[in-house]
Design a protein around this motif. Structure first.
Motif, PDB file in Angstrom:
ATOM      1  N   LYS A 143       0.843  -1.191   0.000  1.00 30.07           N
ATOM      2  CA  LYS A 143       0.000   0.000   0.000  1.00 30.07           C
ATOM      3  C   LYS A 143       0.879   1.242   0.000  1.00 30.07           C
ATOM      4  O   LYS A 143       2.018   1.223   0.448  1.00 30.07           O
ATOM      5  N   ASP A 144       0.339   2.302  -0.528  1.00 29.01           N
ATOM      6  CA  ASP A 144       1.015   3.605  -0.503  1.00 29.01           C
ATOM      7  C   ASP A 144       2.414   3.552  -1.114  1.00 29.01           C
ATOM      8  O   ASP A 144       3.383   4.054  -0.548  1.00 29.01           O
ATOM      9  N   ILE A 145       2.518   2.910  -2.277  1.00 28.56           N
ATOM     10  CA  ILE A 145       3.783   2.938  -3.007  1.00 28.56           C
ATOM     11  C   ILE A 145       3.592   3.780  -4.264  1.00 28.56           C
ATOM     12  O   ILE A 145       2.470   3.961  -4.746  1.00 28.56           O
ATOM     13  N   SER A 146       4.678   4.311  -4.789  1.00 22.59           N
ATOM     14  CA  SER A 146       4.588   5.166  -5.969  1.00 22.59           C
ATOM     15  C   SER A 146       4.187   4.342  -7.180  1.00 22.59           C
ATOM     16  O   SER A 146       4.364   3.121  -7.218  1.00 22.59           O
ATOM     17  N   SER A 147       3.633   5.032  -8.178  1.00 19.65           N
ATOM     18  CA  SER A 147       3.161   4.342  -9.383  1.00 19.65           C
ATOM     19  C   SER A 147       4.307   3.832 -10.239  1.00 19.65           C
ATOM     20  O   SER A 147       4.109   3.041 -11.161  1.00 19.65           O
ATOM     21  N   SER A 148       5.513   4.290  -9.957  1.00 22.65           N
ATOM     22  CA  SER A 148       6.697   3.803 -10.650  1.00 22.65           C
ATOM     23  C   SER A 148       7.856   3.839  -9.675  1.00 22.65           C
ATOM     24  O   SER A 148       7.872   4.640  -8.735  1.00 22.65           O
ATOM     25  N   GLY A 149       8.822   2.966  -9.869  1.00 22.34           N
ATOM     26  CA  GLY A 149       9.965   2.925  -8.963  1.00 22.34           C
ATOM     27  C   GLY A 149      10.281   1.501  -8.549  1.00 22.34           C
ATOM     28  O   GLY A 149       9.609   0.542  -8.943  1.00 22.34           O
ATOM     29  N   TYR A 150      11.321   1.383  -7.735  1.00 21.27           N
ATOM     30  CA  TYR A 150      11.791   0.064  -7.338  1.00 21.27           C
ATOM     31  C   TYR A 150      10.742  -0.710  -6.561  1.00 21.27           C
ATOM     32  O   TYR A 150      10.567  -1.916  -6.759  1.00 21.27           O
ATOM     33  N   ALA A 151      10.004  -0.040  -5.663  1.00 22.32           N
ATOM     34  CA  ALA A 151       8.977  -0.740  -4.890  1.00 22.32           C
ATOM     35  C   ALA A 151       7.902  -1.316  -5.811  1.00 22.32           C
ATOM     36  O   ALA A 151       7.458  -2.450  -5.624  1.00 22.32           O
ATOM     37  N   LYS A 152       7.500  -0.543  -6.806  1.00 20.73           N
ATOM     38  CA  LYS A 152       6.508  -1.040  -7.771  1.00 20.73           C
ATOM     39  C   LYS A 152       7.082  -2.224  -8.538  1.00 20.73           C
ATOM     40  O   LYS A 152       6.374  -3.218  -8.795  1.00 20.73           O
ATOM     41  N   ASP A 153       8.356  -2.138  -8.925  1.00 20.01           N
ATOM     42  CA  ASP A 153       9.009  -3.269  -9.598  1.00 20.01           C
ATOM     43  C   ASP A 153       8.947  -4.515  -8.722  1.00 20.01           C
ATOM     44  O   ASP A 153       8.635  -5.613  -9.197  1.00 20.01           O
ATOM     45  N   ALA A 154       9.276  -4.353  -7.443  1.00 23.58           N
ATOM     46  CA  ALA A 154       9.318  -5.493  -6.527  1.00 23.58           C
ATOM     47  C   ALA A 154       7.944  -6.126  -6.367  1.00 23.58           C
ATOM     48  O   ALA A 154       7.825  -7.355  -6.278  1.00 23.58           O
ATOM     49  N   VAL A 155       6.894  -5.297  -6.324  1.00 21.72           N
ATOM     50  CA  VAL A 155       5.535  -5.834  -6.230  1.00 21.72           C
ATOM     51  C   VAL A 155       5.218  -6.662  -7.474  1.00 21.72           C
ATOM     52  O   VAL A 155       4.642  -7.754  -7.384  1.00 21.72           O
ATOM     53  N   GLU A 156       5.589  -6.156  -8.651  1.00 20.39           N
ATOM     54  CA  GLU A 156       5.354  -6.907  -9.885  1.00 20.39           C
ATOM     55  C   GLU A 156       6.158  -8.196  -9.902  1.00 20.39           C
ATOM     56  O   GLU A 156       5.651  -9.252 -10.301  1.00 20.39           O
ATOM     57  N   VAL A 157       7.412  -8.114  -9.493  1.00 21.11           N
ATOM     58  CA  VAL A 157       8.266  -9.307  -9.465  1.00 21.11           C
ATOM     59  C   VAL A 157       7.650 -10.375  -8.571  1.00 21.11           C
ATOM     60  O   VAL A 157       7.563 -11.554  -8.944  1.00 21.11           O
ATOM     61  N   GLU A 158       7.193  -9.982  -7.380  1.00 20.29           N
ATOM     62  CA  GLU A 158       6.601 -10.950  -6.461  1.00 20.29           C
ATOM     63  C   GLU A 158       5.330 -11.563  -7.064  1.00 20.29           C
ATOM     64  O   GLU A 158       5.052 -12.748  -6.864  1.00 20.29           O
ATOM     65  N   GLY A 159       4.564 -10.757  -7.789  1.00 21.29           N
ATOM     66  CA  GLY A 159       3.368 -11.294  -8.440  1.00 21.29           C
ATOM     67  C   GLY A 159       3.712 -12.361  -9.461  1.00 21.29           C
ATOM     68  O   GLY A 159       3.057 -13.412  -9.517  1.00 21.29           O
ATOM     69  N   TYR A 160       4.740 -12.130 -10.254  1.00 27.22           N
ATOM     70  CA  TYR A 160       5.163 -13.124 -11.239  1.00 27.22           C
ATOM     71  C   TYR A 160       5.703 -14.384 -10.552  1.00 27.22           C
ATOM     72  O   TYR A 160       5.485 -15.503 -11.037  1.00 27.22           O
ATOM     73  N   VAL A 161       6.400 -14.204  -9.438  1.00 22.63           N
ATOM     74  CA  VAL A 161       6.938 -15.363  -8.715  1.00 22.63           C
ATOM     75  C   VAL A 161       5.801 -16.213  -8.150  1.00 22.63           C
ATOM     76  O   VAL A 161       5.844 -17.448  -8.211  1.00 22.63           O
ATOM     77  N   ARG A 162       4.774 -15.560  -7.615  1.00 22.54           N
ATOM     78  CA  ARG A 162       3.628 -16.315  -7.094  1.00 22.54           C
ATOM     79  C   ARG A 162       2.932 -17.084  -8.218  1.00 22.54           C
ATOM     80  O   ARG A 162       2.494 -18.224  -8.029  1.00 22.54           O
ATOM     81  N   GLY A 163       2.831 -16.453  -9.394  1.00 20.91           N
ATOM     82  CA  GLY A 163       2.244 -17.153 -10.531  1.00 20.91           C
ATOM     83  C   GLY A 163       3.068 -18.368 -10.927  1.00 20.91           C
ATOM     84  O   GLY A 163       2.516 -19.435 -11.229  1.00 20.91           O
ATOM     85  N   PHE A 164       4.378 -18.224 -10.918  1.00 20.07           N
ATOM     86  CA  PHE A 164       5.246 -19.359 -11.233  1.00 20.07           C
ATOM     87  C   PHE A 164       5.068 -20.480 -10.212  1.00 20.07           C
ATOM     88  O   PHE A 164       5.021 -21.662 -10.579  1.00 20.07           O
ATOM     89  N   ALA A 165       4.955 -20.118  -8.927  1.00 19.01           N
ATOM     90  CA  ALA A 165       4.797 -21.134  -7.884  1.00 19.01           C
ATOM     91  C   ALA A 165       3.507 -21.931  -8.078  1.00 19.01           C
ATOM     92  O   ALA A 165       3.463 -23.132  -7.791  1.00 19.01           O
ATOM     93  N   ARG A 166       2.460 -21.274  -8.574  1.00 17.95           N
ATOM     94  CA  ARG A 166       1.206 -21.994  -8.835  1.00 17.95           C
ATOM     95  C   ARG A 166       1.352 -22.938 -10.021  1.00 17.95           C
ATOM     96  O   ARG A 166       0.798 -24.032 -10.018  1.00 17.95           O
ATOM     97  N   ARG A 167       2.114 -22.513 -11.030  1.00 16.81           N
ATOM     98  CA  ARG A 167       2.278 -23.350 -12.222  1.00 16.81           C
ATOM     99  C   ARG A 167       3.258 -24.495 -11.999  1.00 16.81           C
ATOM    100  O   ARG A 167       3.143 -25.541 -12.643  1.00 16.81           O
ATOM    101  N   ARG A 168       4.220 -24.290 -11.099  1.00 17.04           N
ATOM    102  CA  ARG A 168       5.204 -25.330 -10.817  1.00 17.04           C
ATOM    103  C   ARG A 168       5.210 -25.639  -9.316  1.00 17.04           C
ATOM    104  O   ARG A 168       6.125 -25.284  -8.581  1.00 17.04           O
TER     105      ARG A 168
END
Length: 342
Positions: A143-168
């Protein structure tokens, strides 16, 4: 289960390079591959031993050939960063963090040999604001992170990792949310900030900061690589420092500025290539952030060696920071203002 073939991304940086060296020193591991677009620093290369450096870009689909040809069973993704080398700016940083992670996960998806994935994430995914809880747990959502920046990148990265964990589901996935690194051997926005002779702060605010010694970061990544620790874990040293305390312990001069002027100060320092402040960093220095590490100790089985205070003091002493003003003078002035006996 002890890994046999480990691939570490980001070996051109401090954590990736030194982690590859540690893993290569373990005789139970058959092979260690270190991947990056740039080679590790010379002092790290001398310690890497039998670790093999592979010049490759994880943003390129060819990374899949590296993984499959070597029968990699464990991948440590340590290349995500808020501090790109050289004059790299926002677009390239996002490509390194997000696009690189997507390509790496796609390669892992197609590699039947992969059995373990360790991802270096950041506590910045929690954001920092006046509405933040006193202590973040792993269950708290961003919550309360900027629309762009490292924190936003990290949120996206974690989302992709969770998706990978579901597929594998056959792959053990460990996500480590590290608090801000500090130590005499790392170069980050925060270490450069505290090295400034005059340190800008937000007038009327005194953020609580929680730090992680770089050696503890290496230790927890190594432990995650060697064992089975699936799940998400906050990683940070015990205790906190107020920003004002940290500035005083470093012997720097605080320069309180209006909150509205802090982004301008950040742009000025970034333009001078002194400290590459982002909106996320400015918000962190305004509100601070503290995470709960109960799961790290009770479930993962790791307790950082350095507390936040000890890690900061080791950074100050190890880098040889010479105080602008004697800390004893600060203490004396504080006692006079507060009217307390010496």
């Amino acid at each position: 289960m002890t890994p046999k073939v480990v691939l570490v991304t980001g070996v051109g940086g401090y954590l990736g390079g030194n982690l590859a060296a540690r893993l290569a020193a373990n005789p139970d591991i058959d092979r260690v591959l270190g991947v990056d677009t740039v080679p590790p620093p010379k002092d790290v290369v001398r310690t890497m031993g039998r670790a093999e450096f592979v010049r490759a870009d994880i943003r390129n689909p060819l990374i899949a050939k590296v993984i499959t040809s070597a029968n990699v069973d464990t991948i440590v993704h340590a290349s995500t960063t808020a501090n790109p080398p050289g004059p790299t700016r926002r677009t390239v940083l996002k490509e390194m963090n997000v696009i690189g992670t997507m390509q790496l996960l796609a390669a892992c998806q197609r590699a039947p040999s992969v059995r373990k994935l360790v991802v270096k994430s950041t506590a910045a995914v929690y954001g920092a604001s006046a509405r933040s809880p006193a202590v973040f747990t792993e269950e708290d959502t961003p919550k309360d992170i900027s629309s762009s920046g490292y924190a936003k990148d990290a949120v996206e990265v974690e989302g992709y990792v969770r998706g990978f964990a579901r597929r594998r589901p056959d792959v053990a996935v460990t996500m480590l949310r590290l608090t801000n690194l500090i130590g005499p051997r790392v170069d980050t926005v925060l270490t450069r900030y505290f090295a400034l002779p005059v340190v800008p702060t937000v007038l009327g605010y005194d953020a609580r900061i929680q730090l992680l010694h770089s050696e503890d970061a290496l230790a927890v990544l190594e432990l995650a690589s060697m064992g089975e620790h699936p799940g998400v874990f906050n990683v940070g040293g015990d205790g906190v420092l107020m920003l004002s305390q940290a500035i005083r312990r470093a012997g720097r001069l605080p320069l309180p500025v209006l909150r509205q002027a802090m982004p301008a100060a950040g742009r000025l320092l970034r333009g001078a290539r002194v400290v590459d402040f982002s909106p996320d960093h400015v918000r962190y220095l305004n509100y601070g952030r503290v995470v709960d590490t109960t799961r790290l100790k009770s479930v993962f089985g790791f307790t950082p060696r350095w507390t936040t205070r000890q890690a900061f003091d080791d950074y100050v002493h190890g880098t040889g920071l010479r105080p602008v003003l004697d800390p004893a003078l600060f203490a004396g002035l504080e006692r006079r203002v507060l009217g307390t006996p010496s």
